[in-house]
Design a protein around this motif. Structure first.
Motif, PDB file in Angstrom:
ATOM      1  N   UNK A 182     -96.913 -32.225 -20.004  1.00  0.00           N
ATOM      2  CA  UNK A 182     -97.472 -31.564 -21.135  1.00  0.00           C
ATOM      3  C   UNK A 182     -95.717 -30.516 -21.076  1.00  0.00           C
ATOM      4  N   UNK A 183     -95.240 -30.696 -20.308  1.00  0.00           N
ATOM      5  CA  UNK A 183     -94.041 -29.998 -20.485  1.00  0.00           C
ATOM      6  C   UNK A 183     -93.495 -28.578 -20.018  1.00  0.00           C
ATOM      7  N   UNK A 184     -94.664 -28.580 -18.946  1.00  0.00           N
ATOM      8  CA  UNK A 184     -95.021 -27.527 -18.325  1.00  0.00           C
ATOM      9  C   UNK A 184     -94.233 -27.706 -16.555  1.00  0.00           C
ATOM     10  N   UNK A 185     -94.660 -26.173 -15.853  1.00  0.00           N
ATOM     11  CA  UNK A 185     -94.005 -26.027 -14.474  1.00  0.00           C
ATOM     12  C   UNK A 185     -95.358 -25.761 -14.330  1.00  0.00           C
ATOM     13  N   UNK A 186     -95.487 -26.527 -12.583  1.00  0.00           N
ATOM     14  CA  UNK A 186     -96.528 -26.369 -11.516  1.00  0.00           C
ATOM     15  C   UNK A 186     -95.477 -24.960 -10.809  1.00  0.00           C
ATOM     16  N   UNK A 187     -96.270 -23.716 -10.855  1.00  0.00           N
ATOM     17  CA  UNK A 187     -95.902 -23.350  -9.231  1.00  0.00           C
ATOM     18  C   UNK A 187     -96.345 -23.484  -8.150  1.00  0.00           C
ATOM     19  N   UNK A 188     -96.294 -23.572  -7.339  1.00  0.00           N
ATOM     20  CA  UNK A 188     -97.506 -23.596  -6.521  1.00  0.00           C
ATOM     21  C   UNK A 188     -97.876 -22.492  -5.670  1.00  0.00           C
ATOM     22  N   UNK A 189     -98.522 -21.294  -5.802  1.00  0.00           N
ATOM     23  CA  UNK A 189     -99.215 -20.567  -4.903  1.00  0.00           C
ATOM     24  C   UNK A 189     -99.875 -20.763  -3.469  1.00  0.00           C
ATOM     25  N   UNK A 190    -100.746 -19.120  -2.395  1.00  0.00           N
ATOM     26  CA  UNK A 190    -100.485 -18.955  -1.710  1.00  0.00           C
ATOM     27  C   UNK A 190    -102.099 -19.397  -2.012  1.00  0.00           C
ATOM     28  N   UNK A 191    -103.135 -20.642  -0.290  1.00  0.00           N
ATOM     29  CA  UNK A 191    -103.883 -21.258  -0.129  1.00  0.00           C
ATOM     30  C   UNK A 191    -104.415 -20.257   0.330  1.00  0.00           C
ATOM     31  N   UNK A 192    -106.427 -20.018   0.218  1.00  0.00           N
ATOM     32  CA  UNK A 192    -106.600 -18.546   0.822  1.00  0.00           C
ATOM     33  C   UNK A 192    -107.196 -19.439   2.257  1.00  0.00           C
TER      34      UNK A 192
END
Ligand SMILES: [Fe+2]
Ligand SMILES: [Fe+2]
Length: 189
Positions: free
Chosen positions: A80-90
């Motif tokens: 869909x043209x979005x950007x995934x930004x990975x965050x810290x995993x608990x």
């Protein structure tokens, strides 16, 4: 490498077909699915250490499923043209009192995830994002299965609680579980 990243970012921005609120929420769900994978991998290690290889196998397959869920959302956001930004995993818990306690925690966790999926569907409806709504229906169905399979094992563990050999038999049953990638189940890609 940096030049490539910049190029793709510009390309993505120019073709965005997803609202920022929905992108951010789906991005959060990528993290939630990866946390689920991490939690089940932690349970896998717990069962390995208890010499319950079948239970460990079930958790290993469950981990693979959760990673596949994360990737399904990752791919959708990109599509869909979005950007995934990975965050810290608990950090997940690493000890449980018994197999029953661990599977009770699986069931409770899946119920929590169902709540998150339902919130995403609510948002898709609010935002009149029909594509996201249809995409999320796969997860609505998947959660019905996830809760049912965890609940079935909780019930079996309760049944065998006092029966010698029961745990051993259940371990042999859970050793049979195989990972099937979501696409191979005939779902959307
Ligand atoms: Fe999941
Ligand atoms: Fe799950």
């Amino acid at each position: 490498m940096l030049e490539n990243t910049a190029r793709y970012t510009v390309c993505g921005k120019g073709n965005t077909m997803i609202g920022e609120k929905m992108r951010k929420s789906l991005n959060g769900q990528v993290n939630a699915e990866l946390y689920s994978a991490y939690l089940y991998l932690s349970m896998c290690a717990y069962f390995e250490s208890a010499d319950l290889a079948g239970f460990a196998n079930w958790m290993r397959v469950q981990t693979q499923e959760e990673v596949a869920h994360a990737m399904k959302i990752y791919d959708y956001v990109n599509e869909r043209g979005g950007r995934v930004v990975l965050e810290a995993i608990e950090k997940p818990v690493s000890e449980w009192d018994s197999p029953l306690a661990a599977f009770g925690a699986v069931f409770a966790h899946e119920q929590k995830v169902t709540g998150l999926i339902n919130e995403l569907v609510n948002l898709a409806i609010e935002e009149k994002d029909h594509a996201a709504n249809i995409f999320l229906q796969w997860f609505v169905n998947e959660q019905v299965e996830e809760e049912a399979s965890a609940d079935a094992i909780v019930k079996k563990l309760k049944l065998v609680a006092d029966a010698p050999g029961g745990l051993y038999m259940l371990d042999a049953e859970l050793a049979q579980r195989l990972f099937t990638p979501p696409a191979a189940e005939g779902g959307q890609k």
